[in-house]
Design an enzyme around this catalytic site. Structure first.
Site, PDB file in Angstrom:
ATOM      1  N   SER A  71      78.526  52.226  51.967  1.00  0.00           N
ATOM      2  CA  SER A  71      78.050  51.926  53.322  1.00  0.00           C
ATOM      3  C   SER A  71      79.190  51.973  54.328  1.00  0.00           C
ATOM      4  O   SER A  71      79.074  52.594  55.390  1.00  0.00           O
ATOM      5  CB  SER A  71      77.383  50.545  53.355  1.00  0.00           C
ATOM      6  OG  SER A  71      76.307  50.497  52.455  1.00  0.00           O
ATOM      7  N   GLN A 179      75.741  59.319  45.299  1.00  0.00           N
ATOM      8  CA  GLN A 179      74.979  59.564  44.064  1.00  0.00           C
ATOM      9  C   GLN A 179      75.570  60.718  43.251  1.00  0.00           C
ATOM     10  O   GLN A 179      75.160  60.933  42.106  1.00  0.00           O
ATOM     11  CB  GLN A 179      73.514  59.867  44.391  1.00  0.00           C
ATOM     12  CG  GLN A 179      72.732  58.678  44.915  1.00  0.00           C
ATOM     13  CD  GLN A 179      72.476  57.613  43.854  1.00  0.00           C
ATOM     14  OE1 GLN A 179      72.400  57.890  42.662  1.00  0.00           O
ATOM     15  NE2 GLN A 179      72.349  56.373  44.284  1.00  0.00           N
ATOM     16  N   THR A 237      94.236  43.332  52.930  1.00  0.00           N
ATOM     17  CA  THR A 237      94.933  43.482  51.660  1.00  0.00           C
ATOM     18  C   THR A 237      94.061  44.260  50.680  1.00  0.00           C
ATOM     19  O   THR A 237      92.872  43.960  50.522  1.00  0.00           O
ATOM     20  CB  THR A 237      95.282  42.095  51.073  1.00  0.00           C
ATOM     21  OG1 THR A 237      96.058  41.396  52.057  1.00  0.00           O
ATOM     22  CG2 THR A 237      96.058  42.208  49.776  1.00  0.00           C
ATOM     23  N   CYS A 324      67.148  49.035  49.355  1.00  0.00           N
ATOM     24  CA  CYS A 324      67.246  48.505  50.706  1.00  0.00           C
ATOM     25  C   CYS A 324      65.870  48.343  51.332  1.00  0.00           C
ATOM     26  O   CYS A 324      65.685  47.562  52.245  1.00  0.00           O
ATOM     27  CB  CYS A 324      68.079  49.419  51.583  1.00  0.00           C
ATOM     28  SG  CYS A 324      69.556  49.955  50.761  1.00  0.00           S
TER      29      CYS A 324
HETATM   30  C1  LIG Z   1      74.253  53.107  46.999  1.00  0.00           C
HETATM   31  C2  LIG Z   1      74.317  54.106  48.091  1.00  0.00           C
HETATM   32  C3  LIG Z   1      75.010  53.841  49.293  1.00  0.00           C
HETATM   33  C4  LIG Z   1      75.635  52.495  49.577  1.00  0.00           C
HETATM   34  O1  LIG Z   1      76.767  52.272  48.791  1.00  0.00           O
HETATM   35  P1  LIG Z   1      77.351  50.760  48.669  1.00  0.00           P
HETATM   36  O2  LIG Z   1      78.605  50.938  47.903  1.00  0.00           O
HETATM   37  O3  LIG Z   1      76.323  49.993  47.929  1.00  0.00           O
HETATM   38  O4  LIG Z   1      77.567  50.286  50.045  1.00  0.00           O
HETATM   39  C5  LIG Z   1      75.089  54.830  50.240  1.00  0.00           C
HETATM   40  N1  LIG Z   1      74.511  56.025  50.035  1.00  0.00           N
HETATM   41  C6  LIG Z   1      73.839  56.329  48.918  1.00  0.00           C
HETATM   42  C7  LIG Z   1      73.258  57.685  48.740  1.00  0.00           C
HETATM   43  C8  LIG Z   1      73.718  55.378  47.909  1.00  0.00           C
HETATM   44  O5  LIG Z   1      73.040  55.674  46.802  1.00  0.00           O
END
Ligand SMILES: *Cc1c(COP(=O)(O)O)cnc(C)c1O
Length: 396
Positions: A71, A179, A237, A324
């Site tokens: 994210s 992914q 950090t 989500c």
């Molecule tokens: C899981 C996912 C995210 C978010 O990653 P986090 O490390 O959980 O913040 C963003 N994009 C895709 C395609 C995801 O599958």
């Protein structure tokens, strides 16, 4: 008994990754910014992890910034490209309707700030056509952001072709590869990618750690002000244990990628074939251009949430779409984007496998899903109306 089939939501930390982390909690806990040698040892570990991660992406270690995950990387990539565009008077961004919310919500924020966003329609097979990107590029386009592989329906996008189009047009290209990294070969040079997001917990590393690749000459805007860590691109950090776990997990994922990919493809296809025998269901996304471990279906006449709860009773961890969106009653934006009507998008099921999934797991899951779908249809008024012709089936 528990069968974990939600590896697109998160994965188990591998033993290798855990072992790589432990010394940095217990022994090598120094701050990498400290000048004494104890701190410098932690700094050397960071350098080593950065080099290994860069090697897997085919980039320079200087082009890697450690972040808190997918994210944050998506947010920083998009806001940085927007800032670069703004300076040149370019305020148009191209993306797709089925991106992760980390991308879509960042774009919505930019729209409020005066940017114009074109969201490309997604074909029913869940694959964006490169021509769609080419046709949407305008003189004021500053960024194209298209995910490498979709987290709900697993479809893999033509990244090299899109990269080529963007490079020729002089437009920055970001891909959310959360992914894909560790599951599919990624080469930012060959695929002409300028910005790429990755997250460790999607390839058996720890949660809360990720990276952003930014090609040399693409300046990043910092989201977090403070110290000069990550060469001023991300203050705070460094999470040394997590970074070491991420590097070890990625080493392992890349070493075993081919073998795991072949094994998962066979299991995935067996699962798809078994579930396809259930009447009135449809596979979401192309059967071949998809992640080795992703299976996604819609079943008519039932609610995805009920399906998940009953599968949980049978020891199966599954998802009905993006983690989500669960908890809200809206159907998945991804399923709507590939043209599934609301009534069938509600009956979705996503099963995502890992290297630990066995054939027995798959066979048990096929019979459990068939049983649960049959039971739910038996008590569903919607299903009764479909059967008596009061409602029309969407699927065959
Ligand atoms: C899981 C996912 C995210 C978010 O990653 P986090 O490390 O959980 O913040 C963003 N994009 C895709 C395609 C995801 O599958």
């Amino acid at each position: 008994m528990q069968i974990y089939l939600d590896n697109a939501a998160t994965t188990k930390v591998s033993t290798t990754a855990l072992q790589a982390m432990l010394p940095y909690f217990e022994e090598q806990y120094g701050n990498p910014s400290s000048l004494y040698s104890f701190g410098q040892q932690a700094n050397e570990a960071l350098t080593d992890a950065r080099e290994r991660i860069a090697r897997h992406l085919h980039c320079d270690p200087q082009e890697i910034t450690f972040t808190s995950g997918g994210s944050e990387s998506d947010n920083q990539a998009i806001l940085s490209a927007a800032r670069i565009g703004e300076r040149k008077g370019k305020r148009h961004i191209i993306s797709t309707a089925f991106e992760h919310h980390a991308v879509l919500h960042t774009l919505a924020r930019l729209e409020k700030a005066g940017f114009e966003v074109t969201l490309l329609d997604v074909h029913e097979d869940g694959v964006i056509r490169p021509e769609q990107v080419a046709q949407s590029i305008r003189p004021d386009t500053c960024l194209v952001t298209v995910m490498f592989a979709n987290n709900e329906i697993g479809t893999i996008q033509p990244i090299s072709e899109i990269g080529q189009i963007c490079r020729e047009a002089g437009v920055l290209f970001h891909t959310d590869a959360v992914q894909a990294v560790g599951h599919l070969p990624v080469d930012v040079q060959e695929q002409k990618i300028d910005l790429l997001s990755l997250s460790a917990h999607k390839f058996h590393g720890p949660k809360g750690i990720g990276a952003l690749y930014a090609r040399k000459g693409v300046p990043l805007t910092t989201l977090i002000e403070g110290g000069a860590q990550e060469r001023g691109r991300r203050a705070g950090t460094e999470n040394v244990p997590a970074i070491m776990g991420m590097a070890a997990a990625l080493d392992e994922a890349c070493e075993t990628m081919q073998a795991t990919g072949e094994k998962l493809t066979a299991l995935r296809d067996r699962l798809i074939e078994g579930l396809s025998r259930i009447p009135h269901c449809v596979l979401n996304g192309d059967a071949h251009a998809r992640l080795p471990g992703n299976v996604s279906f819609c079943f008519e006449g039932i609610e995805g949430e009920s399906l998940l709860l009953l599968l949980d009773d049978k020891g199966i961890c599954a998802s009905s779409g993006s983690a989500c969106t669960s908890g809200s009653l809206d159907p998945s934006h991804v399923l709507l984007a590939i043209g599934r009507p609301h009534e069938i998008a509600h009956g979705s099921l996503r099963l995502t496998l890992s290297g630990e999934t066995t054939q027995q797991d798959v066979d048990y899951t096929i019979s459990a899903v068939a049983e649960v779908v049959d039971y739910l249809r038996g008590i569903s008024p919607v299903w009764r109306n479909l059967q008596t012709g009061k409602l029309q089936y969407v699927t065959q």
